[in-house]
Write an enzyme that holds these catalytic residues in place. Structure first.
Site, PDB file in Angstrom:
ATOM      1  N   ARG A 158     -74.630   2.084  44.445  1.00  0.00           N
ATOM      2  CA  ARG A 158     -73.644   1.878  43.379  1.00  0.00           C
ATOM      3  C   ARG A 158     -74.151   0.990  42.243  1.00  0.00           C
ATOM      4  NH1 ARG A 158     -68.283  -0.231  45.226  1.00  0.00           N
ATOM      5  NH2 ARG A 158     -69.085  -0.602  47.322  1.00  0.00           N
ATOM      6  N   ASN A 180     -71.906  -5.047  45.258  1.00  0.00           N
ATOM      7  CA  ASN A 180     -72.215  -3.623  45.438  1.00  0.00           C
ATOM      8  C   ASN A 180     -72.360  -2.887  44.119  1.00  0.00           C
ATOM      9  OD1 ASN A 180     -71.902  -3.443  48.447  1.00  0.00           O
ATOM     10  ND2 ASN A 180     -69.914  -4.285  47.873  1.00  0.00           N
ATOM     11  N   ALA A 182     -95.499 -30.003  -0.520  1.00  0.00           N
ATOM     12  CA  ALA A 182     -94.578 -28.896  -0.250  1.00  0.00           C
ATOM     13  C   ALA A 182     -95.145 -27.583  -0.777  1.00  0.00           C
ATOM     14  CB  ALA A 182     -93.235 -29.178  -0.908  1.00  0.00           C
TER      15      ALA A 182
END
Ligand code: UD1
Ligand code: MG
Length: 448
Positions: free
Chosen positions: A18, A228, A407
């Site tokens: 299942r 299951n 930067a």
């Protein structure tokens, strides 16, 4: 007085049809670990002398998972009694207690198993102790038939009459059996029943027929949830997660909205860790003391030192080591990199295959360019250095201690300690150009 020796048989030969999966059912994970490992850890806490895991044919991955425990292969799936019989060669004659547990019922607790063993070893010395429970929906579980002298029989739902099916007391499947009697009981099982299977449950009636007593212990339905289907897997996961959250809080962590935090079975949190909502702890994460984790972080395979602040929206991937008092801010990804004591990577950065030295400050948008499509290379950012925003550090590369990177730099050569490196287009300026441009455009428009 019986001996206190213990052996465990784990039944795991079921296909788990299942689940609709290529993976054997017991290998499906709960909190990141195969469900059978949860069960094995639980039973190992009882210090059994031997554990035998009964697997189906072709379940090599289960055998590997449980190694070095012994496995026995049940070639034909002829029922739970037949499955137990397959463990005989591995277990042999054993005069202690034999506990039978199901691989797909992984939430059972050690306390419950201990209560069963205490009953087995108690004054009545029952030959078989069954773990019963009263689920909200008894469905098709086997039913425990109890009389004045204790447990009389277990009747499978398919074989039961109306009256038996109305019994609310169900069989969880877990059983503790006197090892001195086990094989004599199992070899007398028959498959003359509704399912045509060798039911382990019939050992109760057989033991009673031999004049022995049987008993049951009552367990919590939540512990006995069988997995299951995928839906039941999710239900079991929810229970495991709840336990992990409670344990984290018991150990001194604050979970602001516990039900939104996902833990791996092995997550380690220190004291005074505060976890904001929506945080995922993948496998192998350890967090030190006094750490604040803001919302929406995702961690896996990383270590976080004391006093660290992380997030919101940070991702720490395998090999990330964040040392004490470091800061990792929003939209920062760290992989296989050490961020040393007190360093800050606060905004929008990728730090991979790198070291960020103690006290360094890595600006917003910094990227370690660690991959050229073929190889990964290392970026070494020195202690106390400052990486300006929107810089790309093209690895392999070293930025020396205390250096500053301007930067917007694309840094392709090592930076000397204490130096300033700027690697971007030079800014130029044309005085009045913008004003002249607008005037010209306006004039053109007016003409047309
Ligand atoms: C079993 C019990 C039932 C109980 C229920 C609880 C029997 C006869 N019935 O029924 O009373 O209420 O569990 O969940 O025991 N397995 C094997 N080999 C086999 C058959 C089963 O290894 O040949 C393993 C399965 O992998 C599983 C466990 O045994 O881990 C239980 O098997 P399952 O078929 O689910 O038994 P149920 O019919 O649910
Ligand atoms: Mg079942």
């Amino acid at each position: 007085m019986s001996s206190h020796r213990l052996a465990v048989i784990v039944l795991a030969a079921g296909q788990g049809t299942r689940m609709k999966s290529d993976l054997p059912k017991v290998m499906h994970p709960l909190a990141g670990r195969p469900m059978i490992r949860h069960l094995i850890e639980t039973v190992q806490g009882l210090s059994p002398e031997k554990v035998v895991v009964v697997v189906g044919p072709g379940m090599d991955c289960v055998a590997e998972e449980v190694a070095p425990l012994t496995t026995a292969v049940q070639t034909d799936r002829l029922g739970t009694g037949h499955a137990v019989a397959q463990a005989k060669a591995a277990l042999g004659e054993f005069d202690g207690d034999v506990l039978v547990v199901f691989g797909d019922t992984p939430l059972i607790t050690r306390d419950t198993l201990k209560r069963m063993l205490a009953e087995r070893r108690g004054p009545k010395q029952p030959a078989v102790v069954v773990l019963g429970f009263k689920p909200a929906d008894p469905g098709h579980y086997g039913r425990l038939v109890v009389g004045a002298e204790g447990l009389k029989a277990i009747v499978e739902w398919k074989d039961g009459n109306e009256e038996q099916r109305a019994i609310p007391l169900c069989n969880s499947g877990v059983m503790a059996v006197d090892g001195k009697r086990l094989w004599r009981l199992v070899e007398r099982l028959s498959n003359d029943n509704a399912k045509g299977e060798y039911y382990l449950t019939d050992v109760v009636a057989l033991a009673r027929g031999d004049g022995a007593s049987c008993a049951f212990v009552l367990g919590e339905p939540e512990e006995l949830l069988g997995v299951n289907s995928r839906v039941e897997l999710a239900g079991a996961e929810a229970i495991v997660q709840r336990r992990l959250r409670l344990a984290a809080m018991d150990n001194g962590a604050t979970l602001i909205e516990p039900e939104t935090v996902w833990f791996s079975w092995d997550t380690k949190l220190g004291r005074d860790v505060v976890v904001w909502p929506n945080v995922v702890f993948g496998k192998k994460v350890s967090v030190g003391d006094g750490v604040t984790i803001k919302g929406f972080c995702h961690f896996e395979g990383c270590t976080i030192g004391d006093g660290v602040e992380i997030g919101p929206f940070a991702r720490l991937r395998p090999g990330a080591e964040i040392e004490d008092d470091a800061h990792i801010g929003n939209f920062v990804e760290v992989k296989k990199a050490k961020v040393e004591k007190g360093a800050k990577v606060n905004h929008l950065a990728y730090i991979g295959d790198a070291r960020v030295g103690a006290g360094a400050n890595v600006g917003a948008g910094t990227i370690t360019c660690n991959y050229d499509g073929f190889d990964k290379s290392f970026t070494d950012i020195g202690a106390g250095s400052f990486i300006g925003s929107n810089s790309s550090l093209v690895a392999p590369i070293t930025v020396g201690d205390g250096a500053i990177v301007g930067a917007g730099s694309v840094v392709t050569r090592d930076v000397t300690p204490g130096a300033l490196a700027v690697a971007r287009g030079n800014q130029m300026e044309l005085a009045g150009w913008a004003d002249r441009f607008r005037e010209r455009k306006k004039a053109e428009k007016a003409k047309s």
